[in-house]
Design an enzyme around this catalytic site. Structure first.
Site, PDB file in Angstrom:
ATOM      1  N   ARG A  17      42.214  54.363  -0.508  1.00 35.19           N
ATOM      2  CA  ARG A  17      41.167  53.454  -0.018  1.00 35.19           C
ATOM      3  C   ARG A  17      40.208  54.308   0.803  1.00 35.19           C
ATOM      4  O   ARG A  17      40.552  54.760   1.893  1.00 35.19           O
ATOM      5  CB  ARG A  17      41.780  52.330   0.820  1.00 35.19           C
ATOM      6  CG  ARG A  17      40.772  51.292   1.282  1.00 35.19           C
ATOM      7  CD  ARG A  17      41.460  50.169   2.067  1.00 35.19           C
ATOM      8  NE  ARG A  17      40.509  49.131   2.441  1.00 35.19           N
ATOM      9  CZ  ARG A  17      39.775  49.139   3.566  1.00 35.19           C
ATOM     10  NH1 ARG A  17      39.911  50.148   4.422  1.00 35.19           N
ATOM     11  NH2 ARG A  17      38.935  48.176   3.829  1.00 35.19           N
TER      12      ARG A  17
ATOM     13  N   LYS B 153      39.727  57.800   9.820  1.00 29.80           N
ATOM     14  CA  LYS B 153      40.331  57.079  10.941  1.00 29.80           C
ATOM     15  C   LYS B 153      40.568  57.982  12.150  1.00 29.80           C
ATOM     16  O   LYS B 153      40.474  59.210  12.080  1.00 29.80           O
ATOM     17  CB  LYS B 153      41.637  56.408  10.492  1.00 29.80           C
ATOM     18  CG  LYS B 153      41.377  55.185   9.614  1.00 29.80           C
ATOM     19  CD  LYS B 153      42.644  54.409   9.294  1.00 29.80           C
ATOM     20  CE  LYS B 153      42.313  53.129   8.537  1.00 29.80           C
ATOM     21  NZ  LYS B 153      43.519  52.353   8.173  1.00 29.80           N
TER      22      LYS B 153
END
Length: 257
Positions: free
Chosen positions: A238, A204
């Site tokens: 995740r 991210k």
């Protein structure tokens, strides 16, 4: 939890699979590398993204879940959706976890639907909606506000009849990089909720902007944050890169023996 996107615009290009055969091949690699869960998403929720209607999302997600369940019947499949109708169809097709970034806000029928389906529910915190969440994220105390949100929402879920709740602080969803790193540092505080904690930081912006790179260059940074998260109480990673995430898990387990 391996990430499988069925979209054309998810922020990390290598996670996009728009045909069944490449999706099945990616899933096979993830399971072989040690993934316990495959998380299937039918629309992008990157900052500024436009939400698809439920019918359009279901048309992509349900056939993919059917194919995955047929090929890998023992795999745990999670459907990444905020629509109760999609969740219902996905579970009928073989999914066994519902992962809702909106915490039932976008579709108020989600809690009762998950309770009726009797499957685990991933409850994520997000300030705003995907199309607006990164415009002006603001908190007086991000850890306390996210914790209070979870206390309220887990109570509502239990009242609705949802028994298995996984919490996700929602890194990058209505949060600045500063907010994300504060949450990561304070992750252990969420243990008071008594729920498994999912960490979703893979590749991210908080990672690649801090390192001056891109999502494609953020694997090493992701592994660093996965390690910090595991040390601070994360139970599920995740991840786009299952092999590297599993290596972090295995090494942390060695340290704890």
């Amino acid at each position: 939890m391996g990430i499988l996107n069925l979209t054309s615009d998810s922020f990390y290009a290598a996670s996009r699979h728009q045909a069944i055969d490449p999706l099945l091949a990616a899933a096979e690699q993830m399971l072989a590398a040690g993934a316990s869960i495959l998380d299937i998403g039918g629309q992008s929720t990157r900052p500024g993204s436009t939400l698809l209607p439920a019918e359009q999302e279901a048309a992509v997600v349900v056939p993919a879940i059917t194919a995955l369940h047929e090929r890998f019947p023992e795999a745990i499949i999670s459907v990444d959706t905020f629509y109760s109708a999609v969740a219902k169809d996905a579970v009928c097709a073989g999914a066994s976890v519902v992962n809702d970034i909106s915490a039932g806000v976008i579709d108020p029928a989600m809690f009762s639907t998950v309770a009726a389906l009797n499957v685990p529910y991933v409850l994520m915190h997000m300030q705003g909606r995907p199309d607006t969440m990164q415009q002006h994220p603001h908190y007086a105390d991000v850890t306390l506000e996210v914790l209070d949100f979870f206390i309220e929402k887990t109570a509502a879920l239990k009242k609705a009849g949802v028994r298995d709740i996984i919490i996700d602080p929602g890194f990058g969803f209505g949060k600045t990089s500063v907010h994300n790193f504060i949450l990561l540092k304070n992750l252990q505080q969420f243990s008071i909720l008594g729920c498994p904690l999912l960490l979703g930081v893979s590749r991210k912006g908080s990672i690649y902007r801090a390192l001056g790179t891109t999502a494609e260059g953020a694997l090493n940074g992701t592994t660093v944050l996965h390690t910090i998260g595991l040390m601070n109480g994360a139970n599920i990673l995740r991840a786009h890169d299952v092999k590297e995430a599993m290596e972090a898990i295995l090494l942390i387990e060695q340290c704890r023996q």
